[in-house]
Design a protein around this motif. Structure first.
Motif, short mmCIF file in Angstrom:
data_model
loop_
_atom_site.label_atom_id
_atom_site.label_comp_id
_atom_site.label_asym_id
_atom_site.label_seq_id
_atom_site.Cartn_x
_atom_site.Cartn_y
_atom_site.Cartn_z
N LYS A 158 42.51 47.42 37.07
CA LYS A 158 43.35 47.36 38.28
C LYS A 158 44.83 47.15 37.91
N GLN A 171 28.48 39.70 42.38
CA GLN A 171 28.44 39.44 43.82
C GLN A 171 27.09 38.95 44.30
N TYR A 206 43.60 51.92 44.45
CA TYR A 206 43.26 50.54 44.08
C TYR A 206 41.94 50.12 44.74
N GLN A 207 41.83 50.46 46.04
CA GLN A 207 40.59 50.15 46.77
C GLN A 207 39.40 50.88 46.15
N GLU A 211 34.37 48.81 40.92
CA GLU A 211 34.15 47.52 40.28
C GLU A 211 32.90 46.85 40.86
N SER A 212 32.81 46.87 42.20
CA SER A 212 31.67 46.21 42.83
C SER A 212 30.36 46.89 42.45
N GLU A 222 38.38 49.06 43.20
CA GLU A 222 37.64 47.85 43.59
C GLU A 222 36.21 48.17 44.00
N TRP A 223 36.07 49.32 44.67
CA TRP A 223 34.72 49.73 45.06
C TRP A 223 33.87 50.03 43.82
N MET A 275 37.36 45.14 34.15
CA MET A 275 37.65 45.78 35.44
C MET A 275 38.92 45.20 36.07
N ALA A 276 39.16 43.91 35.87
CA ALA A 276 40.42 43.32 36.33
C ALA A 276 41.57 43.99 35.59
#
Lengths: 254, 284
Positions: free
Chosen positions: B215, B283, B268-269, B275-276, B272-273, B211-212
């Motif tokens: 991005k 997390q 990008y956000q 990804e979470s 990230e969402w 996932m990194a």
């Protein structure tokens, strides 16, 4: 008793290293009866982990013959289970899903596995924790899950590589007591690696005392302390005597 | 002292203790909140300060409007550019180039990463070349790709895909390789096959690092398209920026840069969402 389950003959393991061959295990022979609790004790480099890997079929032996449950061991087998010093739980799977992993990999009946999972979680005292993730548990609880997973597919032989070695002393003692009671209930054959002599005496029927460079089986100590054993066993003279005998064999007291 | 008296006193003591703990926790919470608000204020304040410096230096003529347009000019230019007839067609050209480049870069990176990690033959055959190719800046390929694939979209997609491929490939490979040896032993002891180990252990274990990679892959996919459009194009945001710059419409250029940045950050956000959601256990 002549219900011999494991027969190891002249087992040796040599590694080729940059500085020449390294003998990790030198001519080790033994038999183990079904249902026995065996400990492998010795300092680092005595080949106890190598022997355990060979017993699990994870490492080839350089020489020797190994028969488990009537069949020569050539590769890992589902009737031999392994547990490690770290819990090796998969963080993306819940406690339940972790315990169900062996059943999924071995394609066992789902319903039966699910019921067994409930029983096992109950047995290791984690009733109600099935939907938690490993990160939410303490080190001791994680090893309990690993213990439940070890038993999930009902293997005949349990190979345990210092399973409580990373836990604090108090948790370790509790876990040892629970392991004993589980072992008494299930009648599994256990081979338990440790470098803690007291732990080995407390748990085992027989102790394989191993010495390093090269890894040799120095001797086998029969532990004649009656069962069921409770923590107060550690206060008996026989316990201390055995501990000191083994220390002597390992040359710790020079 | 009577028994009842003692018990009452103990209870009172306990309540006192409990309320002391409560107020301690409340004080800690309040302090955390203050720190949080202060940090926000600092960041906002700094942003406003930069905006003010920008405004004053351009409005007073300290910096010529041809070099840096004022914030107000930039805002006006944004409105002008966005309502122009040429804007949306060019946006769509660039967007589809980015999406295709990203899709190709991502999928080929994952596929090759998995192949190299899982097949010794593939690893021995192509891995050295992939590592060697990773070293030079991929931008040097842009002019050649324009020659090969023409002025239109395919060349931009190719550059974008090549640039975004490497982080995805390397992160997939690294992710699949960075596994606890005991976990592999566990799978082997359960007689798991190669693809069972992949499915139940290696792949989920690799997801955080992958996932990194996604991005990085995204930002490089955008970069690849814009670079391609700079080098040679007849449409697209990069082309517009280039053309406006040439016409000294710096405010227009600024507005396009800001719009492009906004778009990149929003996606990008979004990643990230995602990804979470995908690697939720990180997390916990």
């Amino acid at each position: 008793m002549d219900t011999e389950l494991i027969d190891g003959r002249e087992l040796s393991k040599v590694y080729a290293t940059a500085t020449g061959p390294l003998i990790a295990l030198d001519d080790v022979s033994f038999t183990i009866e079904e249902g026995q609790f065996i400990s492998l004790v010795g300092p680092s480099g005595c080949g106890k982990s190598t022997l355990l890997s060979i017993l699990g079929g994870l490492e080839d032996r350089s020489e020797g013959d190994l028969v488990i449950a009537g069949k020569r061991l050539e590769a890992p087998r589902a009737d031999i289970g392994m547990m490690f010093q770290t819990s090796v739980l998969f963080p993306w799977r819940t406690v339940r899903e972790n315990v169900l992993l062996p059943g999924v990999v071995l394609k066992l009946d789902r319903k039966a596995q699910s019921e067994r999972c409930d029983e096992l979680l109950d047995m290791v005292g984690l009733n109600g924790f099935g939907d938690r993730y490993p990160k939410e548990l303490s080190g001791g609880m994680r090893q309990r899950v690993a213990l439940a997973r070890l038993l999930a597919h009902d293997p005949r032989v349990l190979l345990m590589d210092e399973p409580f070695g990373a836990l604090d002393e108090f948790t370790r003692e509790t876990m040892n007591l629970e392991l004993l009671s589980i072992w008494e209930k299930t009648g599994k054959t256990v081979i338990f690696v440790t470098h803690n002599i007291g732990e080995a005496v407390f748990l085992s029927d027989r102790i394989f005392v191993m010495t390093p460079r090269p890894g040799r089986l120095e001797g086998i100590v029969e532990v004649d302390i009656p069962r069921p054993r409770k923590a107060d066993v550690m206060r008996t003279p026989r316990y201390s005597e055995l501990v000191f005998d083994i220390r002597g064999m390992l040359g710790v007291d020079h | 002292m009577t028994m009842a008296h003692q018990t009452a006193e103990m209870a009172a003591n306990q309540t006192q203790k409990a309320s002391a703990i409560d107020s301690f926790i409340a004080r800690e919470r309040a302090r955390e909140r203050r720190t949080h608000i202060n940090n926000r204020l600092l960041a906002t304040g700094f942003g406003l300060f930069v905006l003010a410096v920008w405004h004053i230096s351009t409005e007073t003529g300290l910096v010529h409007a041809l070099i840096i347009p004022s914030p107000i000019d930039t805002l006006m230019a944004t409105g002008r550019v966005m309502s122009a007839s040429y804007f949306w067609p060019n946006v769509f050209v660039t967007l589809s180039e980015i999406m295709w480049g990203f899709a190709f870069g991502l999928s080929s990176g994952v596929l090759l990463g998995v192949s190299v990690a899982m097949f010794a033959v593939v690893r021995a055959t192509i891995y050295p070349y992939l590592v060697a190719l990773q070293a030079p800046p991929k931008i040097v390929l842009a002019p050649i790709f324009i020659t090969w694939f023409g002025f239109d979209q395919p060349s931009k997609i190719a550059i974008s895909a090549v640039m975004s491929f490497f982080p995805m490939f390397l992160n997939t490979l690294t992710g699949l390789a960075s596994v606890d040896p005991n976990a592999v032993k566990l799978m082997r002891s359960l007689t798991a096959g190669r693809w069972q180990t992949f499915r139940y252990l290696l792949l989920p274990n690799a997801l955080p690092i992958m996932m990194a990679g996604v991005k990085l892959c995204w930002t490089l996919a955008v970069l690849g398209v814009i670079v391609g459009e700079f080098v040679g194009a007849s449409a697209g945001i990069g082309y517009l920026i280039y053309a406006m710059n040439f016409q000294l419409d710096i405010a227009g250029v600024f507005s396009l840069i800001i719009l492009l940045s906004l778009f990149t950050v929003v996606v990008y956000q979004l990643i990230e969402w995602l990804e979470s959601r995908i690697v939720f256990w990180q997390q916990l």
